[in-house]
Write a protein that holds these residues in place. Structure first.
Motif, mmCIF file in Angstrom:
data_model
loop_
_atom_site.group_PDB
_atom_site.id
_atom_site.type_symbol
_atom_site.label_atom_id
_atom_site.label_comp_id
_atom_site.label_asym_id
_atom_site.label_seq_id
_atom_site.Cartn_x
_atom_site.Cartn_y
_atom_site.Cartn_z
ATOM 1 N N SER A 158 -2.348 -7.753 40.294
ATOM 2 C CA SER A 158 -1.807 -9.014 40.806
ATOM 3 C C SER A 158 -0.599 -8.839 41.701
ATOM 4 O O SER A 158 -0.253 -9.738 42.459
ATOM 5 N N GLY A 159 0.074 -7.701 41.638
ATOM 6 C CA GLY A 159 1.305 -7.541 42.389
ATOM 7 C C GLY A 159 2.524 -8.029 41.632
ATOM 8 O O GLY A 159 3.649 -7.879 42.089
ATOM 9 N N VAL A 160 2.311 -8.658 40.457
ATOM 10 C CA VAL A 160 3.448 -9.118 39.647
ATOM 11 C C VAL A 160 4.229 -7.931 39.120
ATOM 12 O O VAL A 160 5.460 -7.930 39.098
ATOM 13 N N THR A 161 3.514 -6.889 38.700
ATOM 14 C CA THR A 161 4.156 -5.667 38.252
ATOM 15 C C THR A 161 3.528 -4.482 38.971
ATOM 16 O O THR A 161 2.438 -4.580 39.551
ATOM 17 N N ALA A 162 4.209 -3.350 38.929
ATOM 18 C CA ALA A 162 3.755 -2.155 39.623
ATOM 19 C C ALA A 162 2.477 -1.611 38.998
ATOM 20 O O ALA A 162 2.214 -1.806 37.806
ATOM 21 N N THR A 163 1.675 -0.925 39.808
ATOM 22 C CA THR A 163 0.499 -0.206 39.321
ATOM 23 C C THR A 163 0.537 1.204 39.919
ATOM 24 O O THR A 163 1.177 1.439 40.947
ATOM 25 N N PRO A 164 -0.153 2.152 39.290
ATOM 26 C CA PRO A 164 -0.210 3.493 39.877
ATOM 27 C C PRO A 164 -0.885 3.461 41.237
ATOM 28 O O PRO A 164 -1.670 2.549 41.551
ATOM 29 N N GLY A 165 -0.599 4.484 42.053
ATOM 30 C CA GLY A 165 -1.232 4.583 43.360
ATOM 31 C C GLY A 165 -2.741 4.671 43.241
ATOM 32 O O GLY A 165 -3.291 5.082 42.215
ATOM 33 N N ASP A 166 -3.453 4.288 44.309
ATOM 34 C CA ASP A 166 -4.913 4.302 44.307
ATOM 35 C C ASP A 166 -5.432 5.672 43.881
ATOM 36 O O ASP A 166 -4.943 6.717 44.335
ATOM 37 N N GLY A 167 -6.427 5.651 43.010
ATOM 38 C CA GLY A 167 -7.002 6.899 42.528
ATOM 39 C C GLY A 167 -7.768 6.681 41.248
ATOM 40 O O GLY A 167 -7.988 5.539 40.805
ATOM 41 N N VAL A 168 -8.177 7.770 40.634
ATOM 42 C CA VAL A 168 -8.942 7.732 39.390
ATOM 43 C C VAL A 168 -8.125 8.441 38.312
ATOM 44 O O VAL A 168 -7.554 9.517 38.554
ATOM 45 N N TYR A 169 -8.092 7.856 37.127
ATOM 46 C CA TYR A 169 -7.211 8.320 36.051
ATOM 47 C C TYR A 169 -7.973 8.406 34.735
ATOM 48 O O TYR A 169 -8.979 7.708 34.531
#
Length: 434
Positions: free
Chosen positions: A330-341
């Protein structure tokens, strides 16, 4: 005192996003407009039977701590009942709800979400008049990383030794979002998540100061007098060694100590050291932006996680043999960079946790643009029904970056490899689909 309220689950979920809960349409038959109807523990079954018998929507039972309510409570008579029912005169603040139970289950319901274990006060008038003397920690506390936990631990020692309540003062929104919004960082946690984590660290209450330009103009002395002395009756204050406060950040730890000498409190600055690396929210964000979730976890003292409600996607993963639970980024909180985890998905309604391969991004292999999503494939499970369920997605390690494949077959082959690599990271043996 604890009181109880039967609510429509969807309305309660929406309330957690907006920060307050007002009378539901069904509840308006119970009391005049503007009231929230609540019941004693031995009455809620009557409420459910008499007023919600024909309701097909999922219901929850909210357990409310009246000491945390911002609105007043009064007992009123209800037709057909031999005893009065308490009513809340005004919106219900979600941080007053200490438990929610799923009423679709027998035996009174199962706990479906454990909310912040500490109260959140959002205005000076919200602070209890009987708070008494306190030890105080001050900071943004975004992410509640190990440095923050170090500060809280020291303050907890002081509070326990002197018989004080421990209060965390934080800011909502982040001061940078008010003063220089173009440079404001993406928060690592919401205020509610911050309060939960601070409670886990040892805090008794959280004062989330509604930061605006007026407060930004306070002198250090005004901040001390209005917040620390008048509202919180501080006897001890612990902050990070680099703490700055007041107009144009003109106050520091030395200012705090000097102010405390004439106002009856002691002040202490704690270095936020993590060996060669100083623990900071900025460092955690930098780790996340590059996909270094293991580095972020080292600074946080726990794996980084995001929360959200599972939404219906394009079902492409299911068509490819890897059904995913999709949570919008949502952009409300940070997320990891694009990728697979590699990581874990936890249902917040049941507490169940599952190993997962997680994709963050827009899935560039397929044509068209869409919002960024956090998509979790639960290893070896294709029987989970998660639409509408709030989940927590926990990131353990990065497997690879995001790639646009030339064919669907190449993508599927890589997805198989991703799953096997996730097994190795999470130490999950191979298995068949449930």
């Amino acid at each position: 005192m604890r009181i109880f309220h039967v609510a429509v689950a969807a309305e309660w979920a929406a309330a957690l996003e907006t920060g307050s809960y007002t009378t539901s349409t069904l509840g308006r038959s119970l009391a005049e407009e503007g009231f929230i109807h609540c019941s004693h523990e031995d009455q809620w079954q009557q409420v459910r039977r008499d007023f919600y018998a024909d309701t097909t929507a999922p219901l929850v039972l909210l357990v409310i701590d009246t000491d945390r309510l911002t609105a007043p409570v009064r007992e009123d008579d209800v037709p057909g009942s031999d005893r009065p029912f308490p009513h809340i005169y005004g919106p219900l603040n979600p941080d007053a709800v200490v438990e929610a139970r799923d009423l679709s289950l027998p035996g009174g319901g199962r706990q479906i979400s454990r909310l912040s274990s500490v109260p959140i006060w959002r205005a000076l008038d919200d602070v209890p008049a009987d708070l008494g003397s306190s030890a105080v920690v001050i900071g943004n506390f975004d992410g509640v990383h190990l440095g923050h936990q170090h500060v809280v631990a020291r303050a907890r020692e002081i509070a326990d030794a002197d018989g004080l309540a421990l209060v965390a003062v934080t800011f909502d929104p982040h001061p940078m979002a008010v003063l220089r919004p173009e440079h404001a960082p993406s928060p690592l946690t919401t205020v509610e998540e911050r309060a939960r984590l601070l409670g886990d660290a040892g805090v008794d209450g959280v004062f989330a100061l509604a930061f605006d330009r007026q407060i930004a103009g306070w002198s250090p002395e005004e901040f001390v007098d209005r917040i620390l002395v008048e509202a919180l009756h501080a006897r001890a204050v612990v902050v990070g060694a680099n703490f700055r406060f007041g107009h144009r950040a003109s106050g520091d730890v030395a200012t705090l100590r000097e102010a405390g000498e004439s106002r009856g409190f002691v002040a202490e600055g704690i270095a936020l050291d993590g060996g060669p690396q100083v623990w900071s929210s900025t460092y955690v964000r930098t780790c996340l932006a590059t996909g270094d979730v293991a580095g972020a976890a080292e600074a946080l003292g726990r794996p980084f996680a995001v929360r959200g409600v599972v939404v219906e996607g394009d079902k492409r993963g299911r068509q490819l043999g890897f059904p995913t639970a999709n949570v919008p980024a949502s952009g409300v909180t940070a997320t990891p960079g694009d990728g697979v985890y590699a990581g874990r998905l936890r249902r917040l309604d049941t507490g169940e946790s599952f190993p997962a391969a997680i994709s963050v991004g827009t899935n560039p292999t397929f044509d068209g643009h869409r919002e960024s999503r956090v998509e979790s494939y639960v290893l070896d499970r294709d029987d989970l029904e998660l639409y509408g369920v709030e989940v927590e997605v926990e990131f353990v390690d990065r497997l690879r970056g995001m790639t646009a494949f030339e064919s669907v077959d190449q993508l599927v082959a890589q997805m198989h490899e991703d799953v096997e690599q996730a097994r190795r990271v999470l130490d999950v043996p191979g298995g068949g689909r449930a």
